[in-house]
Structure formats: structure tokens, C-alpha cells
Design an enzyme around this catalytic site. Structure first.
Site, PDB file in Angstrom:
ATOM      1  N   LYS A 109       0.861  -1.187   0.000  1.00 24.89           N
ATOM      2  CA  LYS A 109       0.000   0.000   0.000  1.00 24.89           C
ATOM      3  C   LYS A 109       0.890   1.226   0.000  1.00 24.89           C
ATOM      4  O   LYS A 109       2.031   1.173   0.460  1.00 24.89           O
ATOM      5  CB  LYS A 109      -0.895   0.008   1.248  1.00 24.89           C
ATOM      6  CG  LYS A 109      -2.142   0.849   1.134  1.00 24.89           C
ATOM      7  CD  LYS A 109      -3.258   0.142   0.385  1.00 24.89           C
ATOM      8  CE  LYS A 109      -4.475   1.013   0.189  1.00 24.89           C
ATOM      9  NZ  LYS A 109      -5.618   0.252  -0.328  1.00 24.89           N
ATOM     10  N   GLY A 220     -20.328   7.140   3.089  1.00 26.37           N
ATOM     11  CA  GLY A 220     -19.301   7.408   2.071  1.00 26.37           C
ATOM     12  C   GLY A 220     -19.955   7.380   0.707  1.00 26.37           C
ATOM     13  O   GLY A 220     -20.673   6.437   0.372  1.00 26.37           O
ATOM     14  N   GLY A 222     -18.196   8.104  -2.326  1.00 26.18           N
ATOM     15  CA  GLY A 222     -17.106   8.265  -3.294  1.00 26.18           C
ATOM     16  C   GLY A 222     -17.157   7.138  -4.294  1.00 26.18           C
ATOM     17  O   GLY A 222     -18.233   6.599  -4.587  1.00 26.18           O
ATOM     18  N   ASN A 223     -16.006   6.756  -4.800  1.00 24.38           N
ATOM     19  CA  ASN A 223     -15.956   5.702  -5.816  1.00 24.38           C
ATOM     20  C   ASN A 223     -16.724   4.464  -5.343  1.00 24.38           C
ATOM     21  O   ASN A 223     -17.611   3.963  -6.035  1.00 24.38           O
ATOM     22  CB  ASN A 223     -14.475   5.353  -6.113  1.00 24.38           C
ATOM     23  CG  ASN A 223     -14.357   4.153  -7.025  1.00 24.38           C
ATOM     24  OD1 ASN A 223     -14.855   3.067  -6.726  1.00 24.38           O
ATOM     25  ND2 ASN A 223     -13.714   4.324  -8.145  1.00 24.38           N
ATOM     26  N   GLY A 225     -18.703   3.895  -2.415  1.00 27.41           N
ATOM     27  CA  GLY A 225     -20.055   4.077  -1.877  1.00 27.41           C
ATOM     28  C   GLY A 225     -21.078   4.399  -2.950  1.00 27.41           C
ATOM     29  O   GLY A 225     -22.173   3.833  -2.969  1.00 27.41           O
TER      30      GLY A 225
HETATM   31  P1  NAD Z   1     -13.161   8.112  -2.323  1.00 24.35           P
HETATM   32  O1  NAD Z   1     -12.142   9.122  -2.030  1.00 24.35           O
HETATM   33  O2  NAD Z   1     -13.639   7.962  -3.731  1.00 24.35           O
HETATM   34  O3  NAD Z   1     -14.458   8.323  -1.399  1.00 24.35           O
HETATM   35  C1  NAD Z   1     -14.430   8.442  -0.005  1.00 24.35           C
HETATM   36  C2  NAD Z   1     -15.808   8.931   0.431  1.00 24.35           C
HETATM   37  O4  NAD Z   1     -15.859   8.969   1.857  1.00 24.35           O
HETATM   38  C3  NAD Z   1     -16.152  10.333  -0.050  1.00 24.35           C
HETATM   39  O5  NAD Z   1     -17.514  10.358  -0.435  1.00 24.35           O
HETATM   40  C4  NAD Z   1     -15.963  11.182   1.194  1.00 24.35           C
HETATM   41  O6  NAD Z   1     -16.757  12.347   1.176  1.00 24.35           O
HETATM   42  C5  NAD Z   1     -16.433  10.212   2.241  1.00 24.35           C
HETATM   43  N1  NAD Z   1     -15.980  10.535   3.581  1.00 24.35           N
HETATM   44  C6  NAD Z   1     -14.812  11.053   3.981  1.00 24.35           C
HETATM   45  N2  NAD Z   1     -14.791  11.229   5.316  1.00 24.35           N
HETATM   46  C7  NAD Z   1     -15.982  10.792   5.770  1.00 24.35           C
HETATM   47  C8  NAD Z   1     -16.576  10.719   7.037  1.00 24.35           C
HETATM   48  N3  NAD Z   1     -15.927  11.099   8.120  1.00 24.35           N
HETATM   49  N4  NAD Z   1     -17.833  10.239   7.107  1.00 24.35           N
HETATM   50  C9  NAD Z   1     -18.497   9.844   6.026  1.00 24.35           C
HETATM   51  N5  NAD Z   1     -17.986   9.895   4.792  1.00 24.35           N
HETATM   52  C10 NAD Z   1     -16.744  10.361   4.667  1.00 24.35           C
HETATM   53  O7  NAD Z   1     -12.570   6.716  -1.789  1.00 24.35           O
HETATM   54  P2  NAD Z   1     -12.998   5.251  -2.196  1.00 24.35           P
HETATM   55  O8  NAD Z   1     -12.073   4.772  -3.252  1.00 24.35           O
HETATM   56  O9  NAD Z   1     -14.473   5.221  -2.418  1.00 24.35           O
HETATM   57  O10 NAD Z   1     -12.605   4.444  -0.878  1.00 24.35           O
HETATM   58  C11 NAD Z   1     -13.483   4.347   0.234  1.00 24.35           C
HETATM   59  C12 NAD Z   1     -13.040   3.184   1.097  1.00 24.35           C
HETATM   60  O11 NAD Z   1     -13.047   1.983   0.337  1.00 24.35           O
HETATM   61  C13 NAD Z   1     -11.625   3.283   1.667  1.00 24.35           C
HETATM   62  O12 NAD Z   1     -11.578   2.660   2.925  1.00 24.35           O
HETATM   63  C14 NAD Z   1     -10.799   2.484   0.681  1.00 24.35           C
HETATM   64  O13 NAD Z   1      -9.574   2.014   1.215  1.00 24.35           O
HETATM   65  C15 NAD Z   1     -11.770   1.366   0.400  1.00 24.35           C
HETATM   66  N6  NAD Z   1     -11.501   0.633  -0.839  1.00 24.35           N
HETATM   67  C16 NAD Z   1     -11.475   1.274  -2.022  1.00 24.35           C
HETATM   68  C17 NAD Z   1     -11.259   0.532  -3.185  1.00 24.35           C
HETATM   69  C18 NAD Z   1     -11.305   1.170  -4.537  1.00 24.35           C
HETATM   70  O14 NAD Z   1     -11.321   0.425  -5.502  1.00 24.35           O
HETATM   71  N7  NAD Z   1     -11.377   2.469  -4.660  1.00 24.35           N
HETATM   72  C19 NAD Z   1     -11.032  -0.845  -3.106  1.00 24.35           C
HETATM   73  C20 NAD Z   1     -11.070  -1.465  -1.867  1.00 24.35           C
HETATM   74  C21 NAD Z   1     -11.315  -0.707  -0.739  1.00 24.35           C
END
Ligand code: NAD
Length: 411
Positions: A109, A220, A222-223, A225
């Protein structure tokens, strides 16, 4: 994230999980001792020329945890609260995650302590290229293959891949995954984590005694959620609450996601969405629902709130959202937690597909990608359930036992 004093060290949490697993089943002592530390834990200073002519130094990381199953693999996170313990924990979970889905990848990571929203696009590009310049020696298709994570986008992966190609001369494009499609990316990588989570949920739904149509709450947007929200809705479930870092909204009879997205685009926030109630992120986690999906950060369900959770099942699409103390409380309450190392492993699986296509110079359609993803997720879900059932333990421990067994065999 260690951004408030109540937050726990995610690496300590990961090690607590490991020690619980080795109490359930015996593993070779030396194997476990080895697994308590990463192979390499690298911290770098990245000098970036800012638009105003000044020079700013950013702290960056790459943790290469374990490569018994294949090249180190794992995303790069940009966040102001990112620090080495978080990156180490995420790298450790990547090792297990790749093993749970049975792909030939190890775990790593990376990250940079930065609020990317405060940088111009040009500064962000220089920072991203700077991360690669400092680490190019250890990266490569058969050594270490990074990917996106929180706040890192396909565009950032394209800058990084380009920088790596310039330095190394490697034209395979297989060193970074999560690239834009026209730059060697894989169809379906965007929704892969959310979709993988949906396949896991579907494979376990009956075993976990959930109804055919569930009420779903997602933290969440983001990507992960947002894609999960879309996929669950398209499949007939009702998303009743979503949140981002600033706000949370709740509508008992279901949110219209297209309208929610338009509202967020127009106002910059989820707040005050017509017909929905504004709630806090803390309240969102405690809403009565069938499925609660934390899809933001670590340590959101802790010993402070776990006993008040009213969801029937938790699907961890974020990494590390449930602390070990909360895990115990939820287990005693009979609320199954589908663990991150299974639930969100669709992302790394499709990243692996991207790497494989780049090396073989192939291009798969989105349909092919999803058809390959589904059985992998279903298989991993069934195996995890079996392992948990056999040892009368939680799904997290089931996934740990499955992963540890597979890694030990190759160590
Ligand atoms: P992202 O940056 O696209 O989205 C993160 C989201 O979380 C945003 O909507 C942000 O506004 C929200 N957020 C931030 N702080 C917050 C809080 N205190 N309360 C509620 N919401 C909050 O990131 P992502 O890629 O969607 O990743 C989210 C999680 O999923 C992380 O833990 C990441 O490690 C995990 N993950 C992501 C992937 C991937 O393919 N992107 C794969 C496996 C795991």
C-alpha cells in the site's frame, strides 16, 4: 484515520485481528512472526514546486508487506491524515485480501500525507510524478504494482504510469492499475469494488437470513459508496441513507440516486436534499436497516457505538471500519460483519485483471470482466462462510483462516 484523538492505530487493530486468528488455528510460528512486520516500509520526502514558485516537501510512503503469492499489490491514498501505521495496516489487509480471492498477488500500500483538494491540478501532477521518481527502483510489473485508493483517480494513475515508463523504459503499462481505459485501463474497474461487494452480499444473503429486498444504508459517497448505491438500487434494493465527509441524508422510503447526485453536483453537498432528512454521520451508522455499508474510512464502528447498531448485517466496503472491540460486541449481538478482506476485494481482483491484460496485450470487454469477477467473489464468499462455520467463528476470522492457510502454503 488517525485524525482525532479517539481513533485507534489501524496497524495495532490489524495485529489484534491476526492474534485472534492464530488462537483459533495453529500456524507455523516463524510464518506468523514474519507476518507481523512488512518486508519493507519506505518513507520518502517529495519536493514539489508550488504554483507560487515556493518549494514544499510532502511525506510519502510505500509499504511492501508480503509477496509470497505474487508481486506486491495495493493502492495509493492521498489524505491529510494518512500516516505510516495506516499504510502498514492497509498493506497487511491487502496480503490477506489477495489470498482470500485466490489471485497471484501479494500485498502492499502507498500514500501521501496531503489534502489534494488544496492543490492545483498541476501541483497534484508534480506531486504524483514525484512519488514515482522516488520509488521507481522498487516498482515494476513483477515487483510492485500500485493502484488507486482514497482520493487517487485514473488520471493520477495515468501520470504515474507515464512517469514510470519514462524512467524505466517499461512499456507494458502493467505497473499501475486503475488507469483510464485509453491508457491501458480495464473496463469495469470503476464499479469493481462496489460490484464485488454486491456479489459477496448476494452469495451470502440467504445464509445471513436477509430478505430478498433489503433496506441499505451507506456511509461514504465516493468511488466505492456511490457505485455500491447504484448497484444495490439497480438490483431492487432500497438505499435509505447516504453520507459524505460533510453531511448525511435519510429518506425512509428510499433515495432517488440520480437526483441525489444532481443535488450534490449543484450544491457541493448532500445536505438539504428535497424530501430527505439531514442527519449526522454518527446517526447514519445507527439507523435500523437490513444492511449497513461503511464505505469511507477506518474505525467508524467502535466500542463507543457498536452496541447501538440496529443493522441486521454489515458489509465492510471500506478498509478497517470496524475496530476489534466493535467486532466482539457485534458478534455477541449476532450482527454478522462481512469483512473488508472479502467484501471489498472486487477492486483488487479487477486490478489484477488489468495487470494480466496489459502483460498479455489483451483487451477484455466489461461483460467479460464481470463474468470473470462473479465466480471469484462467489467462491471466496462460500469458502469464507465454510471456514467461519467450521470453526464456529466470525466471517472475519473465517476469511483470515482461509487467507493465512493459502499464504502459509506458499511461504
Ligand atoms: P473516495 O475518495 O472515492 O471516497 C471516499 C468517500 O468517503 C467520499 O464520499 C468522502 O466524502 C467520504 N468521507 C470522507 N470522510 C468521511 C466521514 N468522516 N464520514 C463519512 N464519509 C466520509 O474513496 P474510495 O475509493 O471510495 O474508498 C473508500 C473506502 O473503500 C476506503 O476505505 C478504501 O480504502 C476502500 N476501498 C477502495 C477501493 C477502490 O477500488 N477504490 C477498493 C477497496 C477498498
Amino acid at each position: 484515520m488517525l485524525d482525532n484523538k479517539n481513533m485507534q492505530n489501524p496497524f495495532q487493530n490489524a495485529m489484534i485481528q491476526l492474534s485472534k486468528a492464530i488462537k483459533i488455528k495453529n500456524f507455523d510460528d516463524n510464518f506468523i512472526v514474519r507476518l507481523k512486520q512488512p518486508d519493507r516500509d519506505i518513507r520518502i520526502s517529495i519536493p514539489v514546486k508550488m504554483d507560487n514558485g515556493s518549494l514544499k516537501i510532502f511525506e510519502g510512503y510505500r509499504v511492501e508487506y508480503n509477496n509470497a503469492l505474487g508481486p506486491y499489490k495495493g493502492g495509493i491514498r492521498y489524505h491529510p491524515a494518512t500516516e505510516i501505521n495506516e499504510v502498514k495496516a492497509l498493506a497487511f489487509w491487502m496480503v490477506l485480501k489477495c489470498a482470500v480471492v485466490g489471485i497471484p498477488m501479494g500485498g502492499g500500500k502507498g500514500g501521501i500525507t496531503v489534502d489534494p483538494k488544496k492543490l492545483s491540478r498541476e501541483e497534484l501532477e508534480r506531486l504524483s510524478r514525484g512519488w514515482v521518481q522516488k520509488l521507481s527502483d522498487i516498482l515494476g510489473p513483477h515487483k510492485d504494482v500500485p493502484a488507486p485508493d482514497v482520493n487517487t483517480t485514473p488520471e493520477i494513475m495515468a501520470w504515474m504510469a507515464d512517469e514510470f515508463e519514462k524512467i524505466s523504459g517499461d512499456k507494458s503499462r502493467a505497473t499501475f492499475t486503475g488507469k483510464p481505459i485509453d491508457k491501458g485501463g480495464c473496463q469495469g474497474r470503476g464499479p469493481a469494488t462496489g460490484l464485488g461487494g454486491f456479489y459477496v452480499f448476494s452469495a451470502l444473503r440467504k445464509e445471513l437470513k436477509l430478505p430478498e429486498k433489503c433496506k441499505v444504508v451507506i456511509q461514504g459517497f465516493g468511488n466505492v459508496g456511490e457505485n455500491a448505491a447504484n448497484i444495490f438500487t439497480k438490483n431492487g434494493h432500497t438505499v435509505i441513507a447516504v453520507s459524505d465527509s460533510k453531511s448525511a441524508i435519510f429518506k425512509e422510503d428510499g433515495l432517488n440516486l440520480e437526483k441525489v447526485k444532481a443535488h450534490k453536483k449543484n450544491t457541493g453537498s448532500l445536505k438539504d436534499f428535497a424530501g430527505a432528512k439531514n442527519i449526522t454521520n454518527a446517526e447514519l451508522l445507527l439507523l435500523p436497516c437490513d444492511l449497513l455499508i461503511p464505505a469511507a474510512f477506518e474505525n467508524v464502528l467502535t466500542d463507543q457505538n457498536a452496541d447501538k447498531v440496529m443493522a441486521k448485517v454489515i458489509l465492510e466496503l471500506a478498509n478497517g471500519p470496524v475496530t476489534p472491540e466493535a467486532d466482539e460486541i457485534l458478534f455477541k449481538k449476532g450482527i454478522p460483519v462481512i469483512p473488508d478482506i472479502l467484501a471489498n476485494s472486487g477492486g483488487v481482483t479487477v486490478s489484477y485483471f488489468e495487470w494480466d491484460q496489459n502483460l498479455k496485450k489483451e483487451t477484455w470487454t466489461e461483460k467479460e470482466v464481470f463474468e470473470k469477477l462473479k465466480p471469484i467473489m462467489e467462491n471466496a464468499s462460500k469458502k469464507t462462510f465454510e471456514y467461519a462455520h467450521q470453526s464456529k467463528t466470525s466471517l472475519r476470522m473465517g476469511a483470515f483462516l482461509l487467507a493465512l492457510e493459502r499464504i502459509e502454503k506458499k511461504s
